[in-house]
Design a protein around this motif. Structure first.
Motif, PDB file in Angstrom:
ATOM      1  N   ASP A 266       0.299  -1.210  -0.160  1.00 15.80           N
ATOM      2  CA  ASP A 266      -0.379  -0.093  -0.346  1.00 15.80           C
ATOM      3  C   ASP A 266       1.088   1.651   0.221  1.00 15.80           C
ATOM      4  O   ASP A 266       0.441   1.685  -0.659  1.00 15.80           O
ATOM      5  N   GLU A 270       1.075   3.721  -3.000  1.00 14.79           N
ATOM      6  CA  GLU A 270       1.170   5.788  -2.381  1.00 14.79           C
ATOM      7  C   GLU A 270       2.771   6.153  -3.070  1.00 14.79           C
ATOM      8  O   GLU A 270       1.930   7.615  -4.095  1.00 14.79           O
ATOM      9  N   LYS A 273       1.878   7.078  -6.998  1.00 15.43           N
ATOM     10  CA  LYS A 273       1.160   7.725  -6.987  1.00 15.43           C
ATOM     11  C   LYS A 273       1.615   8.502  -7.259  1.00 15.43           C
ATOM     12  O   LYS A 273       1.529   9.631  -8.100  1.00 15.43           O
ATOM     13  N   LYS A 274       1.768   8.915  -6.038  1.00 11.77           N
ATOM     14  CA  LYS A 274       3.112  10.744  -6.120  1.00 11.77           C
ATOM     15  C   LYS A 274       4.175  10.882  -7.192  1.00 11.77           C
ATOM     16  O   LYS A 274       3.699  11.701  -7.934  1.00 11.77           O
TER      17      LYS A 274
END
Length: 703
Positions: A266, A270, A273-274
């Motif tokens: 997870d 993240e 995604k950034k």
């Protein structure tokens, strides 16, 4: 220009015809060892393949049945898709060669090994590894480190290089060793519970011979090889790499230090995604490059964590096995089930027992025609929490199933001890490292639950490795999980029992292993294997005494071999009639052993009686209950056993004069008759009145 290159291995000539055939290939050779000949072609694309993040190497192992003088079975009468053995041999060629190509090489490379002649004393799969290496060395493809391969057996306590057919029958070890001049690249082994020190010495013995073969190839490359292409190696733009590193390194490091796998994933999602938000618009055509940089950052962090900080991603000790649980009998209608869980790796194996007629029929270039012990392995997408189309088994699944099968073969009872065909199916329910070894454990549980009297339980474990760039530092990792396998340098799988090793498969992503590393790995694997076996024994320590009520029951009998034809009958007429009448399965062996299998005991007993009657010898003086099959004016013909008729003369039908046979018996009547004579032509003469007299006398004596 055609050249002949040759050397000697284990007293036999290895000969290479170079330039004689396949002149449009980058390199084509005919490599022979004895009368075994393999045609090897090596080719590559002129430019790298676009849009791939891996080296597209394709190894094909093609078996031609004309190589052993066979015409393929079936309607089409030509070779179809590769056999499982051919797929396994292709994988064995791939594994030692792939790590030796330049990093970042993206050109398509294909090596095709076509088996065109086979002498059973000299195995074509071993020859193909040597041929593939030599063809690549002689070609212009940027492959510069030759690999030698041999098989090693143990015959009468001595190590033997490339054992012949009769030696292989006696050997307690079937070992393949592939190595460069400096290090061991790949090992595959199947053995009859081989001690660790013996296995190590066998590997070392094979390594010494491999070094000679690799040296021979290097000399051939220097003398006859083409000038090597200068490869165009894939490399991420330096500016892009620096930007991605500066932006994400600390975040990735923080994520990689999370011990829980789901939480770690997870956190990484993240970060990705950034990264997409930061660089997606700036570098819209470089998403694959960004992913590659992220991968290399992860690899760098994990390797540093293991090698320099001596810390595993999940916090375990380096020799610690993940938590284990074992269960059996979890499916109500199957013949045997085992559920094995090690950390987040979970495998359920189901055992099915069938008749000896259910054996797998093989159509290949080997001498083996059938298998009564079969192990299959399934790796569905849900085992990794992913989605993808469900198709047939791939090369990896076939390879993992074969490895687990190899680990248990020495422990399976013989046909005479346990007259069943045995099929195991391992379903991978959850995968986080070494599912093939979990399959060995789950299969042991399933066999014990099914009541199969295996020699003793087996277990398997995988050992990983992290090395420094110069190979001066090494750290072994017991029971590697997915992240350690993904970023590590080795996957060394060892299966066996408390007595010794039954299977090994290892390959490496680096330029081979030292002998010291191999020796230490075998000892580490033994310690872990014994730990797992304790867990298995705590769950089920011995085979169940009774088979599942849903498993078929087998009954056996033995007849004279010259009576087999009587049971089978012309065109199978007799045996098919027995099967139709009783609903059983019948298998007849050449030695006269007969196996009758049925879910219903009474049906099996009925079939056995019919077979017994068919094969019994008619004896003078014995009384039989027979059926009248025909009447004539001089007597009646009576079938006293299946296929065996005799004549009751009209004078032997009754105590008083009989004028007409039909006054006493009719076709279809069952009557007692006594055998009074078998003449020199084998004709049987019967008497009804003598049978009645003997029966009455016996009754009187009993009263």
């Amino acid at each position: 220009m055609s050249e002949v290159i040759q050397t000697t291995i284990a007293g036999r000539t290895l000969k290479v015809d170079y330039g004689k055939v396949g002149r449009l290939s980058n390199c084509a050779i005919l490599i022979s060892y004895g009368d075994t000949v393999v045609l090897v072609n090596a080719n590559s694309s002129a430019k790298p393949r676009d849009g791939v993040d891996f080296f597209p190497l394709s190894i094909e192992y093609e078996e031609r049945l004309y190589s052993v003088g066979k015409i393929p079975g079936g309607f089409i009468k030509r070779e179809g898709k590769p056999t499982d053995k051919a797929i396994l041999h292709a994988r064995a060629i791939d594994r030692p060669l792939r790590p030796l190509f330049p990093k970042g090489y993206r050109n398509d490379v294909q090596v095709v090994c076509t088996v065109v002649s086979v002498e059973q004393d000299n195995l074509p799969d071993i020859l193909s590894i040597n041929g593939a290496s030599l063809a690549l060395c002689l070609s212009s493809i940027p492959f510069n480190t030759p690999v030698g391969a041999v098989s090693v057996g143990i015959v009468d306590g001595d190590f033997v290089i490339n054992p012949g057919l009769e030696q292989r029958k006696k050997s307690t070890l079937n070992l393949t060793v592939c190595a460069t001049e400096d290090r061991v690249m790949m090992v595959e082994a199947g053995g009859d519970e081989i001690a660790e020190d013996v296995m190590y010495n066998a590997i070392n013995f094979g390594f010494e011979e491999c070094k000679k073969i690799a040296k021979f190839q290097r000399e051939a490359m220097k003398k006859y090889g083409k000038e090597k292409d200068i490869p165009e190696l894939y490399k991420v733009d330096e500016t892009l790499e620096n930007e991605v590193r500066n932006f994400s390194f600390d975040s990735i490091k923080e994520a990689m230090y999370i011990t829980d796998k789901d939480e770690r994933n997870d956190a990484l999602d993240e970060v990705k995604k950034k990264l997409d938000e930061e660089f997606g618009d700036k570098y819209p055509d470089n998403k694959a490059d960004i992913s590659d940089v992220v991968y290399r950052i992860q690899k760098e962090i994990v390797r540093n964590m293991l090698l320099n900080e001596h810390r595993r991603p999940d916090g375990r000790k380096f020799d610690e096995v993940r938590p284990i649980s074992c269960e059996v009998g979890i499916l109500p209608r199957t013949h045997g089930t085992g559920l094995f869980t090690r950390g987040l790796t979970q495998v359920m194996t189901v055992a099915t027992l069938g008749s000896l007629g259910d054996v797998q029929v093989l159509d290949g270039i080997g001498l083996e025609e059938s298998k009564r012990y079969i192990h299959h392995y399934n790796f569905p997408s849900y085992s990794t929490g992913e989605t993808r189309p469900l198709r047939g088994p791939g090369r990896r699944e076939i390879g993992h199933g074969a490895l687990a099968e190899k680990a248990l073969i020495p422990l399976i009872p013989s046909e005479s001890e346990f007259p069943y065909t045995i099929r195991l199916v391992s379903e991978v329910l959850s995968s986080n490292g070494s599912t093939s070894q979990a399959s060995i454990c789950g299969s042991t549980l399933a066999l014990l639950d099914a009541g199969v009297p295996i020699k003793r339980p087996a277990a398997g474990i995988a050992i990983g490795l992290i090395t420094s760039d110069d190979l001066s530092q090494e750290e072994l990792l017991t029971d590697i999980q997915g992240i350690e396998d993904f970023f590590g340098d080795m996957d060394f799988k060892v299966g066996g029992t408390e007595e010794g090793i039954t299977a090994i498969q290892f390959d490496t992503k680096i330029h081979g292993l030292s002998l010291h590393c191999i020796k230490e790995t075998l000892e580490r694997a033994k310690k872990a294997r014994l730990f797992i076996l304790d867990k298995i024994n705590a769950c089920i320590s011995a085979p169940r005494k009774d088979l599942s009520k849903y498993a078929p029951k087998t009954f056996t009998m033995s007849i004279d071999t010259d009576k087999i034809r009587d049971v089978i009958g012309a065109g199978g007429k007799v045996i098919n009639k027995i099967i139709a009448e009783t609903g059983v399965k019948i298998d007849i062996k050449e030695d006269g052993n007969i196996f009758v299998m049925s879910d219903d005991t009474e049906s099996a007993k009925k079939a056995l009686k019919i077979i017994d009657d068919l094969t019994r010898e008619v004896k003078v003086g014995e009384i039989y209950l027979g059926k009248v099959t025909k009447t004539t004016n001089f007597g009646a013909f009576v079938e006293i056993l299946p296929g065996k008729e005799g004549l009751v003369h009209i004078s032997k039908l009754d105590f008083t004069r009989v004028n007409k046979v039909e006054d006493i018996v009719s076709v279809g009547d069952e009557i007692l008759v006594k055998v009074i004579e078998i003449d020199n032509q084998g004709r049987i003469n019967l008497s009804r009145k003598d049978a009645i007299k003997d029966s009455e006398k016996k009754k009187s004596d009993e009263d």
